[in-house]
Scaffold this motif. Structure first.
Motif, short mmCIF file in Angstrom:
data_model
loop_
_atom_site.label_atom_id
_atom_site.label_comp_id
_atom_site.label_asym_id
_atom_site.label_seq_id
_atom_site.Cartn_x
_atom_site.Cartn_y
_atom_site.Cartn_z
N VAL A 172 24.96 4.37 -9.17
CA VAL A 172 25.57 3.04 -9.07
C VAL A 172 26.95 3.14 -8.45
CG1 VAL A 172 26.59 1.16 -10.43
CG2 VAL A 172 24.29 1.95 -10.95
N ASN A 175 26.30 3.69 -4.74
CA ASN A 175 25.68 2.55 -4.06
C ASN A 175 26.61 1.35 -3.92
OD1 ASN A 175 23.38 4.12 -4.00
ND2 ASN A 175 22.41 3.09 -5.76
N LEU A 176 27.42 1.08 -4.97
CA LEU A 176 28.27 -0.12 -4.97
C LEU A 176 29.75 0.19 -4.75
CD1 LEU A 176 26.64 -2.00 -8.01
CD2 LEU A 176 26.12 -2.25 -5.57
N VAL A 237 29.27 -8.55 -8.10
CA VAL A 237 27.91 -8.08 -7.81
C VAL A 237 26.94 -9.22 -8.13
CG1 VAL A 237 26.12 -6.42 -8.41
CG2 VAL A 237 28.51 -5.70 -8.27
N ALA A 243 20.68 -3.99 -9.53
CA ALA A 243 21.42 -2.81 -9.07
C ALA A 243 21.25 -1.66 -10.04
CB ALA A 243 22.88 -3.17 -8.92
N THR A 246 17.66 -0.19 -9.58
CA THR A 246 17.56 0.63 -8.38
C THR A 246 18.16 2.01 -8.62
OG1 THR A 246 17.67 -1.31 -6.95
CG2 THR A 246 18.26 0.81 -5.96
#
Length: 263
Positions: A172, A175-176, A237, A243, A246
């Motif tokens: 996470v 990814n973010l 988000v 999220a 994933t």
């Protein structure tokens, strides 16, 4: 003729009368000062007038001197004030600061040694699996370094419930673009400094969350799921639950691909 003789006789008588007077004056003027004036005062005067007062004055001044005891008294007070109880105060302060750290203090021969219980980050459910899965551990360490984390993979994993949750949190963050440390605090309530010091989230009476020594926690902050943590750290988000899902799927795949099955 008779008159001449009478005059001569008178002159002789007058001469005899005045000569002894002048003769007496001459003797008293010559010998008198030597015996009475010169020798008398010089013998008595200097011995009584000169030596008497000088001897008395010289002996009196050193005996009185009141300044000496005053100086001694001042010095004694100064010594007493120097022995102020500052050392005791500093000892008390040290004891107080030691007691609030929650650490173990040992005093030997006047030397105080403070020791913090060492934590074996390689043990536990997550640490032991990282030890066995060197490929995954190496991959996670590279990821954390890129995210700016300064600790080891073991320190990063400390506090997570399982290996999947830990790896998903690192995914996470990648990814973010989130702070791994902030996500971890929300999910575990713990943080580990680079030197191995563990801190725990505590909620104060004012509702503010601070990181303190675990021994001093009075109201531990509640932990959250990965999706809730994403929402707290980055409220922009759109779908934090998706999220989180994933990242979890990615973590499971990484763990399976790097795990060696023993036969």
């Amino acid at each position: 003729m008779r008159l001449v003789k009478i005059s001569t006789a008178v002159s002789v008588l007058l001469a005899l009368t005045f000569v002894p007077a002048y003769a007496g004056q001459g003797k008293s003027g010559t010998h008198g000062p030597k015996t009475t004036t010169t020798h008398g005062p010089s013998a008595k005067g200097p011995s009584t007038t000169t030596h008497g007062p000088s001897a008395t004055g010289a002996a009196a001044k050193p005996v009185k001197s009141p300044k000496t005891p005053k100086v001694d008294t001042t010095l004694a007070k100064a010594d007493t004030s120097t022995k102020s109880p500052k050392s005791k105060k500093s000892d008390t302060t040290t004891a107080n600061s030691t007691s609030t750290t929650g650490t173990t203090t040992t005093t030997t021969g006047g030397t105080t040694t403070t020791t913090t219980p060492a934590i074996d980050f390689t043990s536990g459910a997550v640490g032991s699996k990282l030890t066995k899965n060197t490929a995954l551990r190496s991959k996670i360490e590279t990821r954390l370094t890129a995210l700016g984390y300064t600790g080891t993979a073991y320190q990063a994993a400390y506090g997570f419930k399982n290996l999947g949750q830990f790896v998903a949190a690192t995914n996470v963050s990648q990814n973010l673009g989130l702070s791994f440390e902030k996500l971890k605090v929300q999910m575990t309530g713990l943080t580990v400094k680079a030197d191995g010091t563990v801190l725990k989230a505590n909620v104060g009476t004012d509702g503010k969350v601070t990181m303190v020594d675990p021994a001093l926690v009075t109201n531990a902050a509640p932990t959250k799921s990965l999706g809730q943590s994403i929402q707290t750290v980055k409220s922009t988000v759109v779908d934090p639950t998706a999220a989180a899902q994933t990242a979890t799927t990615q973590a499971n795949a990484e763990i399976n691909s790097t795990t060696t099955v023993s036969k």
